[in-house]
Design a protein around this motif. Structure first.
Motif, PDB file in Angstrom:
ATOM      1  N   GLU A  67     -14.250  18.290 -10.488  1.00 23.00           N
ATOM      2  CA  GLU A  67     -15.482  17.549 -10.191  1.00 23.00           C
ATOM      3  C   GLU A  67     -15.211  16.461  -9.150  1.00 23.00           C
ATOM      4  OE1 GLU A  67     -17.233  15.992 -13.720  1.00 23.00           O
ATOM      5  OE2 GLU A  67     -17.852  17.951 -14.493  1.00 23.00           O
ATOM      6  N   GLY A  68     -14.123  15.714  -9.349  1.00 20.85           N
ATOM      7  CA  GLY A  68     -13.762  14.656  -8.413  1.00 20.85           C
ATOM      8  C   GLY A  68     -13.418  15.213  -7.040  1.00 20.85           C
ATOM      9  N   MET A  92     -16.536  16.201  -5.277  1.00 23.66           N
ATOM     10  CA  MET A  92     -17.210  15.003  -4.778  1.00 23.66           C
ATOM     11  C   MET A  92     -16.557  14.519  -3.481  1.00 23.66           C
ATOM     12  SD  MET A  92     -17.608  11.309  -6.686  1.00 23.66           S
ATOM     13  CE  MET A  92     -17.908  12.148  -8.238  1.00 23.66           C
ATOM     14  N   THR A 122     -17.318  17.014  -0.642  1.00 24.54           N
ATOM     15  CA  THR A 122     -18.723  16.947  -0.230  1.00 24.54           C
ATOM     16  C   THR A 122     -19.002  15.693   0.594  1.00 24.54           C
ATOM     17  OG1 THR A 122     -19.400  18.155  -2.227  1.00 24.54           O
ATOM     18  CG2 THR A 122     -21.108  16.945  -1.041  1.00 24.54           C
ATOM     19  N   LEU A 123     -18.574  14.535   0.081  1.00 25.63           N
ATOM     20  CA  LEU A 123     -18.827  13.285   0.804  1.00 25.63           C
ATOM     21  C   LEU A 123     -18.019  13.214   2.093  1.00 25.63           C
ATOM     22  CD1 LEU A 123     -18.964  10.698  -2.145  1.00 25.63           C
ATOM     23  CD2 LEU A 123     -20.861  11.720  -0.897  1.00 25.63           C
ATOM     24  N   LEU A 167     -11.312   9.031  -4.861  1.00 23.95           N
ATOM     25  CA  LEU A 167     -12.511   9.156  -5.700  1.00 23.95           C
ATOM     26  C   LEU A 167     -12.234   9.989  -6.945  1.00 23.95           C
ATOM     27  CD1 LEU A 167     -15.384   9.721  -3.080  1.00 23.95           C
ATOM     28  CD2 LEU A 167     -14.974   7.685  -4.478  1.00 23.95           C
ATOM     29  N   HIS A 191     -13.289   8.841 -10.529  1.00 23.43           N
ATOM     30  CA  HIS A 191     -14.082   9.727 -11.380  1.00 23.43           C
ATOM     31  C   HIS A 191     -13.420   9.880 -12.750  1.00 23.43           C
ATOM     32  CE1 HIS A 191     -16.979  12.813 -12.320  1.00 23.43           C
ATOM     33  NE2 HIS A 191     -16.022  13.704 -12.556  1.00 23.43           N
ATOM     34  N   LYS A 249     -29.582   8.733  -7.076  1.00 24.93           N
ATOM     35  CA  LYS A 249     -28.197   8.707  -6.594  1.00 24.93           C
ATOM     36  C   LYS A 249     -27.901   9.892  -5.672  1.00 24.93           C
ATOM     37  CE  LYS A 249     -26.123   8.405 -10.579  1.00 24.93           C
ATOM     38  NZ  LYS A 249     -25.004   8.344 -11.555  1.00 24.93           N
ATOM     39  N   TYR A 250     -28.537  11.025  -5.943  1.00 24.38           N
ATOM     40  CA  TYR A 250     -28.231  12.216  -5.164  1.00 24.38           C
ATOM     41  C   TYR A 250     -29.139  12.389  -3.946  1.00 24.38           C
ATOM     42  CZ  TYR A 250     -25.399  13.507  -9.185  1.00 24.38           C
ATOM     43  OH  TYR A 250     -24.462  13.508 -10.174  1.00 24.38           O
ATOM     44  N   ALA A 306     -27.442  11.652  -0.325  1.00 26.44           N
ATOM     45  CA  ALA A 306     -26.522  12.731   0.050  1.00 26.44           C
ATOM     46  C   ALA A 306     -27.295  14.012   0.324  1.00 26.44           C
ATOM     47  CB  ALA A 306     -25.495  12.958  -1.060  1.00 26.44           C
ATOM     48  N   LEU A 320     -21.893   4.329  -2.377  1.00 21.75           N
ATOM     49  CA  LEU A 320     -21.039   4.331  -3.571  1.00 21.75           C
ATOM     50  C   LEU A 320     -21.285   3.093  -4.422  1.00 21.75           C
ATOM     51  CD1 LEU A 320     -17.667   5.604  -2.055  1.00 21.75           C
ATOM     52  CD2 LEU A 320     -19.285   6.895  -3.463  1.00 21.75           C
ATOM     53  N   SER A 333     -24.608   3.454  -6.262  1.00 19.94           N
ATOM     54  CA  SER A 333     -24.463   4.444  -7.337  1.00 19.94           C
ATOM     55  C   SER A 333     -23.786   3.826  -8.553  1.00 19.94           C
ATOM     56  CB  SER A 333     -23.644   5.649  -6.852  1.00 19.94           C
ATOM     57  OG  SER A 333     -24.319   6.334  -5.831  1.00 19.94           O
TER      58      SER A 333
END
Length: 247
Positions: A21-22, A25, A28-29, A46, A50, A194-195, A198, A233, A236
């Protein structure tokens, strides 16, 4: 028996899950804000952040579950005392009752079994409960341990005290549950918020790549996107703190 309920340890499966997941992230970022391998590498920390946030979240969930189980635990304890069992044997009877409500791996069963074992090793009930309260770090359990100790020392009505404590905890849990229900919709809205930034950036990157081209692979663009990423960030994290309910 858990040494410290404020510290959560991942299982192997959880480590893999939250690592991926991290990593997702960071990738993607890194792509959306920098469109470069170096940007992705720079955002790899990150993953650790996370991990930290997930540990805090899971520790809070575990405390919430323990609080609910503890309420049933002291109800079973009060029933055992009301049936005429001594304080020392009431925990063993309470465990039998709790096994009908929860699976064997339930936290309250493990904790009551640990208390019963401590009692068999000539450790006082008061000390065993105090140890449980300190490890849990939960106000309800610490308060119960203190009240139980005082009542046992002064000859108070333990059954009534335990029942009263169970009712107080039940009322507090019900209020917290109602608050969490009311906030559920707001939390969903906050997560969408939050999303959205992005998502917009992703949409523009796909639909109008030339529009964002001046923001990539040059000093001005890197500085600007870094500032925007920092703001994103930070907001968020701020949203998470605002919506977080302390158990």
């Amino acid at each position: 028996m858990i040494e410290d309920y404020g510290t959560y340890s991942f299982s192997v499966r959880e480590k893999m899950r939250y690592f991926l997941e991290g990593l997702l992230m960071a990738v993607t970022l890194g792509y959306l804000f920098y469109k470069s391998i170096m940007g992705i590498i720079m955002l790899c920390p990150l993953i650790l952040i996370h991990f930290k946030l997930k540990k805090e979240e899971l520790a809070q969930k575990r405390k919430w579950q323990l609080n609910m189980e503890f309420k049933d635990g002291i109800n079973s304890l009060a029933a055992a005392l009301g049936a005429g069992f001594s304080v020392e044997h009431a925990f063993e009877e309470a465990i039998k009752d709790l096994r009908g409500m929860y699976p064997n791996g339930a936290m309250i069963i493990s904790e009551f079994a640990y208390i019963a074992n401590q009692i068999q090793m000539n450790i006082t009930v008061e000390k065993a409960l105090y140890n449980f309260g300190q490890r849990s770090g939960m106000e309800d359990i610490i308060s119960f341990a203190e009240v139980f100790s005082t009542a046992k020392r002064t000859g108070g009505d333990l059954i009534q005290i335990i029942k009263t404590t169970a009712n107080i905890i039940s009322d507090k849990l019900e209020v917290k549950r109602e608050i969490m229900t009311m906030l559920a919709g707001k939390k969903l809205e906050a997560n969408i918020m939050k999303y959205v930034p992005a998502g917009i950036l992703c949409f523009l990157s796909v639909s109008s790549p030339n529009l964002l081209k001046p923001l990539y692979h040059n000093i001005f663009g890197i500085i600007l996107m870094t500032i925007l990423l920092g703001v994103y960030l930070y907001t968020s994290r701020l949203i998470n703190k605002i919506m977080n309910i302390e158990i």
